[in-house]
Design a protein around this motif. Structure first.
Motif, PDB file in Angstrom:
ATOM      1  N   LEU A   1       0.834  -1.194   0.000  1.00  0.00           N
ATOM      2  CA  LEU A   1       0.000   0.000   0.000  1.00  0.00           C
ATOM      3  C   LEU A   1       0.870   1.246   0.000  1.00  0.00           C
ATOM      4  O   LEU A   1       1.930   1.288   0.625  1.00  0.00           O
ATOM      5  N   SER A   2       0.384   2.259  -0.680  1.00  0.00           N
ATOM      6  CA  SER A   2       1.023   3.579  -0.632  1.00  0.00           C
ATOM      7  C   SER A   2      -0.076   4.623  -0.786  1.00  0.00           C
ATOM      8  O   SER A   2      -1.139   4.348  -1.335  1.00  0.00           O
ATOM      9  N   ASP A   3       0.168   5.817  -0.257  1.00  0.00           N
ATOM     10  CA  ASP A   3      -0.808   6.893  -0.403  1.00  0.00           C
ATOM     11  C   ASP A   3      -0.074   8.207  -0.605  1.00  0.00           C
ATOM     12  O   ASP A   3       1.158   8.246  -0.643  1.00  0.00           O
ATOM     13  N   ASN A   4      -0.840   9.279  -0.783  1.00  0.00           N
ATOM     14  CA  ASN A   4      -0.204  10.566  -1.051  1.00  0.00           C
ATOM     15  C   ASN A   4      -0.195  11.474   0.165  1.00  0.00           C
ATOM     16  O   ASN A   4      -0.089  12.689   0.046  1.00  0.00           O
ATOM     17  N   ILE A   5      -0.313  10.867   1.382  1.00  0.00           N
ATOM     18  CA  ILE A   5      -0.187  11.671   2.598  1.00  0.00           C
ATOM     19  C   ILE A   5       0.967  11.174   3.462  1.00  0.00           C
ATOM     20  O   ILE A   5       1.192  11.708   4.544  1.00  0.00           O
ATOM     21  N   GLY A   6       1.671  10.138   2.987  1.00  0.00           N
ATOM     22  CA  GLY A   6       2.790   9.615   3.758  1.00  0.00           C
ATOM     23  C   GLY A   6       2.338   9.000   5.057  1.00  0.00           C
ATOM     24  O   GLY A   6       3.037   9.052   6.076  1.00  0.00           O
ATOM     25  N   GLY A   7       1.146   8.393   5.010  1.00  0.00           N
ATOM     26  CA  GLY A   7       0.556   7.836   6.221  1.00  0.00           C
ATOM     27  C   GLY A   7       1.155   6.492   6.593  1.00  0.00           C
ATOM     28  O   GLY A   7       2.040   5.957   5.917  1.00  0.00           O
ATOM     29  N   TYR A   8       0.642   5.990   7.690  1.00  0.00           N
ATOM     30  CA  TYR A   8       1.124   4.709   8.197  1.00  0.00           C
ATOM     31  C   TYR A   8       0.273   3.604   7.588  1.00  0.00           C
ATOM     32  O   TYR A   8      -0.599   3.028   8.254  1.00  0.00           O
TER      33      TYR A   8
ATOM     34  N   ILE B   1      -6.639   5.065   9.396  1.00  0.00           N
ATOM     35  CA  ILE B   1      -6.062   6.251   8.780  1.00  0.00           C
ATOM     36  C   ILE B   1      -7.211   7.107   8.266  1.00  0.00           C
ATOM     37  O   ILE B   1      -8.162   6.593   7.657  1.00  0.00           O
ATOM     38  N   GLY B   2      -7.123   8.409   8.501  1.00  0.00           N
ATOM     39  CA  GLY B   2      -8.122   9.337   7.989  1.00  0.00           C
ATOM     40  C   GLY B   2      -7.629   9.989   6.704  1.00  0.00           C
ATOM     41  O   GLY B   2      -6.465  10.424   6.623  1.00  0.00           O
ATOM     42  N   TYR B   3      -8.486  10.028   5.712  1.00  0.00           N
ATOM     43  CA  TYR B   3      -8.163  10.673   4.440  1.00  0.00           C
ATOM     44  C   TYR B   3      -9.161  11.792   4.172  1.00  0.00           C
ATOM     45  O   TYR B   3     -10.261  11.810   4.745  1.00  0.00           O
ATOM     46  N   LYS B   4      -8.793  12.693   3.304  1.00  0.00           N
ATOM     47  CA  LYS B   4      -9.691  13.784   2.946  1.00  0.00           C
ATOM     48  C   LYS B   4      -9.742  13.926   1.427  1.00  0.00           C
ATOM     49  O   LYS B   4      -9.088  13.169   0.691  1.00  0.00           O
ATOM     50  N   ARG B   5     -10.511  14.870   0.970  1.00  0.00           N
ATOM     51  CA  ARG B   5     -10.708  15.084  -0.464  1.00  0.00           C
ATOM     52  C   ARG B   5      -9.364  15.240  -1.178  1.00  0.00           C
ATOM     53  O   ARG B   5      -8.481  15.973  -0.733  1.00  0.00           O
ATOM     54  N   GLY B   6      -9.214  14.497  -2.272  1.00  0.00           N
ATOM     55  CA  GLY B   6      -7.989  14.545  -3.062  1.00  0.00           C
ATOM     56  C   GLY B   6      -6.966  13.492  -2.673  1.00  0.00           C
ATOM     57  O   GLY B   6      -6.006  13.259  -3.421  1.00  0.00           O
ATOM     58  N   ASN B   7      -7.150  12.835  -1.544  1.00  0.00           N
ATOM     59  CA  ASN B   7      -6.233  11.762  -1.149  1.00  0.00           C
ATOM     60  C   ASN B   7      -6.572  10.462  -1.875  1.00  0.00           C
ATOM     61  O   ASN B   7      -7.692  10.276  -2.361  1.00  0.00           O
ATOM     62  N   TYR B   8      -5.592   9.569  -1.911  1.00  0.00           N
ATOM     63  CA  TYR B   8      -5.802   8.266  -2.541  1.00  0.00           C
ATOM     64  C   TYR B   8      -4.921   7.221  -1.882  1.00  0.00           C
ATOM     65  O   TYR B   8      -3.959   7.539  -1.181  1.00  0.00           O
ATOM     66  N   ILE B   9      -5.284   5.961  -2.120  1.00  0.00           N
ATOM     67  CA  ILE B   9      -4.468   4.812  -1.714  1.00  0.00           C
ATOM     68  C   ILE B   9      -4.213   3.973  -2.948  1.00  0.00           C
ATOM     69  O   ILE B   9      -5.154   3.645  -3.693  1.00  0.00           O
ATOM     70  N   ASN B  10      -2.969   3.598  -3.171  1.00  0.00           N
ATOM     71  CA  ASN B  10      -2.624   2.635  -4.212  1.00  0.00           C
ATOM     72  C   ASN B  10      -2.450   1.255  -3.580  1.00  0.00           C
ATOM     73  O   ASN B  10      -1.735   1.112  -2.577  1.00  0.00           O
TER      74      ASN B  10
END
Length: 428
Positions: A74-81, A94-103
């Protein structure tokens, strides 16, 4: 003359005997001492062997879909855990907001995704193998099973609003394991409509009844009074997840309705009235009765089982809602949307003139477990509540109003009960 008759008889007898010896009595069987012609019989034909019947192959059980979660990256564009989403722990998220994604990538082809949301999801978009987006999340299921449009080694979840995810799992091709929850939307029409106050009440008090109904093929819809997500209420987010696991164990497959009321622990009727507005609770229940048009509605003990004020409000409100739902002048907004409905029967836990439902007979749908055993197993899903004494019970001195078998008919349009069946008379 007598001599003449004797001569005639002797002559006739002689003629008959002669004819018999000459074969003239053609239709009679030959006597035992009569010679017969001999012949050599033709050899019997050798019968062709009957073909061995080929057994018609029964349906071959499809192999279980292999779980691929340990092969996900997994990877995302917020550098989350992102490791939090693969640890199987409902408390981490993990909390995400508008414009975020997970690959999500995998070394093997993924056919299914299974997402556990920490809060009710909002709609989002899934991109498979870099292709165009497909909408998901519209149903708002906390456990969301997703069949991908095509086998994929790469999937992106694109968020258009704030989201909270606990876990992500993936599976290859094959049959889906039974413990993977594949929810259907709420029913169009219910045979039995159940109104628990909180997550775990559906198991402690209603669980054996629900399992019995499911085993009979009845359509059961569950409508909770409170939700457990609101931070400024008595929030305990994982209770919604536990609730869904318990309902799944009880055999319910249509997603429950979660009420709009915040969870507050109240230990008396007076405290409950300060927190829950009675007319609002009745209005909520009236709307669900009109929406699902049940044959039987079932609710809490008006004494609150162990004195819980929310249970009291829930029970008293339902006794009123069952009467008010048939008049369009009562709560006209829901009447305009759903029409009106007059439920044939209303039961409350531990109410007057009780019946005792059977919870001891093995149930075919549940592999021979009894309704009480199914409810007891479902209680294990409520991990956050196992520290308390709240569990399915029969007659119990310490908790005299817990008995899950006892239900009182407080309103009927079809006559009084003569047995121990909540569906008595409703089919007539």
């Amino acid at each position: 003359m007598e001599k003449y008759v004797k001569k005639v008889c002797a002559l006739v007898l002689a003629l008959v005997l002669a004819a018999s010896l000459c074969g003239c009595a053609g239709t009679e069987e030959p006597q035992a001492n009569t010679p017969t012609a001999t012949f050599t019989p033709l050899p019997s034909a050798t019968p062709s062997p009957s073909p061995t019947p080929t057994a018609t192959p029964g349906p071959t059980s499809e192999p279980l879909a292999p779980e691929l979660t340990d092969r996900l990256k997994l990877s995302d564009n917020i550098g989350g855990y992102t490791a939090n989403l693969l640890d199987g722990d409902a408390e981490t998220y993990i909390g995400y907001k508008r414009g975020n994604y997970i690959n999500i990538t995998c070394s093997e082809e993924m056919h299914y995704l299974y997402i556990c949301w920490y809060r009710v999801p909002a709609p989002y978009v899934i991109h498979v193998n870099g292709g165009g987006g497909v909408s998901a999340g519209e149903d708002g299921f906390v456990f969301e099973f997703i069949e991908l449009d095509e086998p994929a080694r790469e999937v992106r979840l694109q968020f258009g609003s704030r989201q909270h995810i606990s876990d992500i799992r993936a599976f290859g091709a094959g049959a889906i394991p039974d413990d993977i929850q594949r929810w259907s939307p709420p029913l169009q029409q219910a045979d039995v409509l159940v109104f628990p106050a909180h997550a775990d009440d559906e198991t402690v008090f209603f669980g054996a009844l629900i399992a019995s109904c499911v085993d009979r093929g009845l359509d059961v819809q569950v409508c909770y009074m409170v939700e457990h997500f609101t931070d400024f209420g008595y929030a305990w987010h994982t209770r919604e997840q536990e609730m869904l696991c318990a309902l799944w164990e009880l055999g319910v497959r249509n997603y429950p309705i979660i009420g709009p009321f915040q969870d507050h622990y109240v230990t008396s009727w007076d405290d409950a009235e300060k927190v829950f507005k009675m007319t609002d609770v009745i209005g909520y229940q009236v709307e669900q009765i009109r929406r699902f048009k049940p044959l039987v509605v079932v609710g809490h003990d008006r004494q609150g089982e162990y004195g819980h004020g929310a249970h009291m409000i829930c029970g008293y409100a339902l006794a009123s809602a069952a009467k008010l739902s048939s008049n369009e002048k009562n709560y006209p907004r829901s009447a305009k949307r759903w029409g009106v409905w007059n439920p044939p029967k209303c039961y409350l836990h531990m109410a007057e003139n009780p019946i005792m439902i059977d919870v001891e007979t093995p149930l075919e749908h549940f592999g021979g477990r009894t309704a009480f055993e199914v409810a007891s197993d479902a209680m294990q899903c409520h991990k956050s509540q196992l520290q308390y004494d709240h569990k399915p019970m029969l007659a119990e001195k310490k908790f005299p109003r817990y008995d899950c078998r006892v239900w009182g008919l407080v309103r009927t349009l079809v006559g009084e009960d003569t047995g121990n069946d909540i569906m008595e008379n409703v089919w007539d």
